[in-house]
Scaffold this motif. Structure first.
Motif, PDB file in Angstrom:
ATOM      1  N   ALA A 114      20.595  10.662 -22.127  1.00  0.00           N
ATOM      2  CA  ALA A 114      20.321  10.536 -20.702  1.00  0.00           C
ATOM      3  C   ALA A 114      19.310  11.602 -20.299  1.00  0.00           C
ATOM      4  CB  ALA A 114      21.598  10.682 -19.878  1.00  0.00           C
ATOM      5  N   THR A 115      18.580  11.315 -19.254  1.00  0.00           N
ATOM      6  CA  THR A 115      17.605  12.243 -18.691  1.00  0.00           C
ATOM      7  C   THR A 115      17.849  12.335 -17.193  1.00  0.00           C
ATOM      8  OG1 THR A 115      16.029  11.440 -20.341  1.00  0.00           O
ATOM      9  CG2 THR A 115      15.158  12.834 -18.594  1.00  0.00           C
ATOM     10  N   ILE A 116      17.616  13.512 -16.633  1.00  0.00           N
ATOM     11  CA  ILE A 116      17.980  13.766 -15.236  1.00  0.00           C
ATOM     12  C   ILE A 116      16.827  14.447 -14.510  1.00  0.00           C
ATOM     13  CG2 ILE A 116      19.499  15.138 -13.737  1.00  0.00           C
ATOM     14  CD1 ILE A 116      21.737  14.689 -15.788  1.00  0.00           C
ATOM     15  N   ILE A 117      16.601  14.033 -13.269  1.00  0.00           N
ATOM     16  CA  ILE A 117      15.734  14.767 -12.342  1.00  0.00           C
ATOM     17  C   ILE A 117      16.631  15.431 -11.309  1.00  0.00           C
ATOM     18  CG2 ILE A 117      13.995  14.578 -10.524  1.00  0.00           C
ATOM     19  CD1 ILE A 117      12.797  12.215 -12.048  1.00  0.00           C
ATOM     20  N   VAL A 118      16.433  16.726 -11.082  1.00  0.00           N
ATOM     21  CA  VAL A 118      17.179  17.430 -10.046  1.00  0.00           C
ATOM     22  C   VAL A 118      16.194  18.224  -9.204  1.00  0.00           C
ATOM     23  CG1 VAL A 118      17.676  19.370 -11.613  1.00  0.00           C
ATOM     24  CG2 VAL A 118      19.016  19.081  -9.520  1.00  0.00           C
ATOM     25  N   GLY A 119      16.370  18.159  -7.903  1.00  0.00           N
ATOM     26  CA  GLY A 119      15.506  18.906  -7.003  1.00  0.00           C
ATOM     27  C   GLY A 119      16.249  19.305  -5.753  1.00  0.00           C
ATOM     28  N   GLY A 120      15.786  20.349  -5.110  1.00  0.00           N
ATOM     29  CA  GLY A 120      16.407  20.780  -3.871  1.00  0.00           C
ATOM     30  C   GLY A 120      16.101  22.226  -3.574  1.00  0.00           C
ATOM     31  N   GLN A 121      16.979  22.831  -2.800  1.00  0.00           N
ATOM     32  CA  GLN A 121      16.760  24.199  -2.351  1.00  0.00           C
ATOM     33  C   GLN A 121      18.106  24.886  -2.177  1.00  0.00           C
ATOM     34  OE1 GLN A 121      14.230  24.269   1.081  1.00  0.00           O
ATOM     35  NE2 GLN A 121      13.516  26.353   0.690  1.00  0.00           N
ATOM     36  N   VAL A 122      18.163  26.149  -2.611  1.00  0.00           N
ATOM     37  CA  VAL A 122      19.389  26.941  -2.536  1.00  0.00           C
ATOM     38  C   VAL A 122      19.064  28.274  -1.883  1.00  0.00           C
ATOM     39  CG1 VAL A 122      21.162  28.153  -3.865  1.00  0.00           C
ATOM     40  CG2 VAL A 122      20.423  25.863  -4.566  1.00  0.00           C
ATOM     41  N   GLY A 123      19.808  28.606  -0.841  1.00  0.00           N
ATOM     42  CA  GLY A 123      19.672  29.914  -0.198  1.00  0.00           C
ATOM     43  C   GLY A 123      18.253  30.219   0.223  1.00  0.00           C
ATOM     44  N   ASP A 124      17.798  31.431  -0.102  1.00  0.00           N
ATOM     45  CA  ASP A 124      16.462  31.868   0.282  1.00  0.00           C
ATOM     46  C   ASP A 124      15.375  31.402  -0.678  1.00  0.00           C
ATOM     47  OD1 ASP A 124      17.512  33.213   2.470  1.00  0.00           O
ATOM     48  OD2 ASP A 124      17.837  35.068   1.328  1.00  0.00           O
ATOM     49  N   GLY A 125      15.746  30.712  -1.738  1.00  0.00           N
ATOM     50  CA  GLY A 125      14.760  30.254  -2.698  1.00  0.00           C
ATOM     51  C   GLY A 125      13.923  29.107  -2.157  1.00  0.00           C
ATOM     52  N   GLU A 126      12.827  28.821  -2.836  1.00  0.00           N
ATOM     53  CA  GLU A 126      11.960  27.721  -2.422  1.00  0.00           C
ATOM     54  C   GLU A 126      12.483  26.397  -2.952  1.00  0.00           C
ATOM     55  OE1 GLU A 126       8.314  27.269  -5.252  1.00  0.00           O
ATOM     56  OE2 GLU A 126       8.655  29.429  -5.001  1.00  0.00           O
ATOM     57  N   ALA A 127      11.959  25.307  -2.406  1.00  0.00           N
ATOM     58  CA  ALA A 127      12.299  23.973  -2.904  1.00  0.00           C
ATOM     59  C   ALA A 127      11.693  23.795  -4.290  1.00  0.00           C
ATOM     60  CB  ALA A 127      11.794  22.904  -1.953  1.00  0.00           C
ATOM     61  N   ARG A 128      12.517  23.387  -5.260  1.00  0.00           N
ATOM     62  CA  ARG A 128      12.066  23.253  -6.636  1.00  0.00           C
ATOM     63  C   ARG A 128      12.597  21.950  -7.225  1.00  0.00           C
ATOM     64  NH1 ARG A 128      13.579  28.974  -9.431  1.00  0.00           N
ATOM     65  NH2 ARG A 128      12.150  28.254 -11.051  1.00  0.00           N
ATOM     66  N   MET A 129      11.939  21.485  -8.270  1.00  0.00           N
ATOM     67  CA  MET A 129      12.357  20.245  -8.925  1.00  0.00           C
ATOM     68  C   MET A 129      12.199  20.387 -10.433  1.00  0.00           C
ATOM     69  SD  MET A 129      11.175  16.335  -8.054  1.00  0.00           S
ATOM     70  CE  MET A 129       9.452  16.630  -8.485  1.00  0.00           C
ATOM     71  N   PHE A 130      13.182  19.847 -11.177  1.00  0.00           N
ATOM     72  CA  PHE A 130      13.216  19.971 -12.625  1.00  0.00           C
ATOM     73  C   PHE A 130      13.501  18.611 -13.260  1.00  0.00           C
ATOM     74  CE2 PHE A 130      14.601  23.932 -10.754  1.00  0.00           C
ATOM     75  CZ  PHE A 130      13.950  24.919 -11.485  1.00  0.00           C
ATOM     76  N   MET A 131      13.015  18.425 -14.486  1.00  0.00           N
ATOM     77  CA  MET A 131      13.420  17.292 -15.307  1.00  0.00           C
ATOM     78  C   MET A 131      14.188  17.825 -16.501  1.00  0.00           C
ATOM     79  SD  MET A 131      11.349  13.988 -16.754  1.00  0.00           S
ATOM     80  CE  MET A 131      10.158  14.849 -17.783  1.00  0.00           C
ATOM     81  N   ILE A 132      15.406  17.313 -16.698  1.00  0.00           N
ATOM     82  CA  ILE A 132      16.318  17.824 -17.717  1.00  0.00           C
ATOM     83  C   ILE A 132      16.443  16.797 -18.841  1.00  0.00           C
ATOM     84  CG2 ILE A 132      18.664  18.659 -18.143  1.00  0.00           C
ATOM     85  CD1 ILE A 132      18.810  19.327 -15.146  1.00  0.00           C
TER      86      ILE A 132
END
Length: 246
Positions: A114-132
């Motif tokens: 399986a392959t996953i895309i995850v993106g979003g924002q946590v706390g003071d960090g910037e919005a980011r997106m990853f492919m796992i």
């Protein structure tokens, strides 16, 4: 099969996924492939999955259960302090689930990939997106790679490569995604509507605008028809080919 796309814009993130898992004549199934984990004002995380359905459902279930009992796995998805930690957690969980199938006597771990895309924002960090990837490792979206695709990617990629701009509006990004999905659906019956959509506004840290685009959606039909007509017109306007003179 599956088709999921995540776009990283200057104003936020846009996610779109189809919902088809089987496309046999008498075996058509629909399952959600987009999941949102949210603590309003503190974090908003969107996950899209492609691959073996049992694997992806196990990953999402584990993330949900461990999020309810963070002491069982620290940090859980609601306790991770950055999107990098979130991506690491999801990668570890995916690798764990795939390994559990093979360790229990199942053969060919590729069957459970399986392959996953995850993106979003946590706390003071910037919005980011990853492919796992199935191995648990991952890459991050950047200026050089501003969007990710998983599943049946080849048919919808050309329009994204040619037309995507990081400063485009959410509305234009969604129109672009619908063209990409229409091209994929036309070429591969294993991808189909309904489509799930989530547009996340950067720095909101709360879920954005969501909708499910059904098969009878009038705007999608207009995009599909209009894109076909536009391609034919553009083709006719190209210079005519001529064989060289003998």
């Amino acid at each position: 099969m599956t088709y999921c796309v995540g776009l990283k814009l200057k104003r936020g993130l846009v996610f779109m996924s189809d919902t088809r898992t089987n496309s046999g004549i008498d075996n058509i199934s629909t399952f959600r492939k987009m999941f949102i984990f949210e603590e309003p004002g503190e974090r908003c995380i969107t996950i899209m999955t492609a691959g073996n359905l049992a694997t992806t459902q196990s990953v999402i279930s584990l993330l949900e259960e461990r999020g309810k009992a963070p002491d069982d796995r620290n940090p859980g998805i609601y306790k991770a302090k950055s999107m990098f930690q979130v991506a690491t957690l999801i990668g570890d969980t995916l690798k764990e689930v795939i390994a559990s199938h093979t360790d229990s006597g199942q053969q060919a771990d590729a069957m459970f990939s399986a392959t996953i895309i995850v993106g979003g924002q946590v706390g003071d960090g910037e919005a980011r997106m990853f492919m796992i990837y199935p191995e648990g490792n991952f890459i991050e979206a950047s200026e050089d790679t501003p969007f990710f695709q998983i599943g049946e990617t080849k048919y919808g990629r050309p329009i994204l490569v040619r037309a995507f701009e990081p400063d485009m509006s959410f509305e234009d990004a969604i129109k672009l995604l619908l063209v990409s999905f229409d091209s994929t659906i036309k070429a591969n019956l294993s991808v189909s509507l309904p489509l799930d959509l989530h547009a996340y506004d950067a720095d909101s840290r709360t879920r954005g605008r969501e909708m499910r685009i059904q098969a009878d959606n009038a705007y999608f039909e207009e995009i599909s028809t209009g894109w076909g007509v536009a391609l034919k017109n553009a083709f006719r306007e190209l210079p005519d080919f001529a064989f060289p003179s003998a």
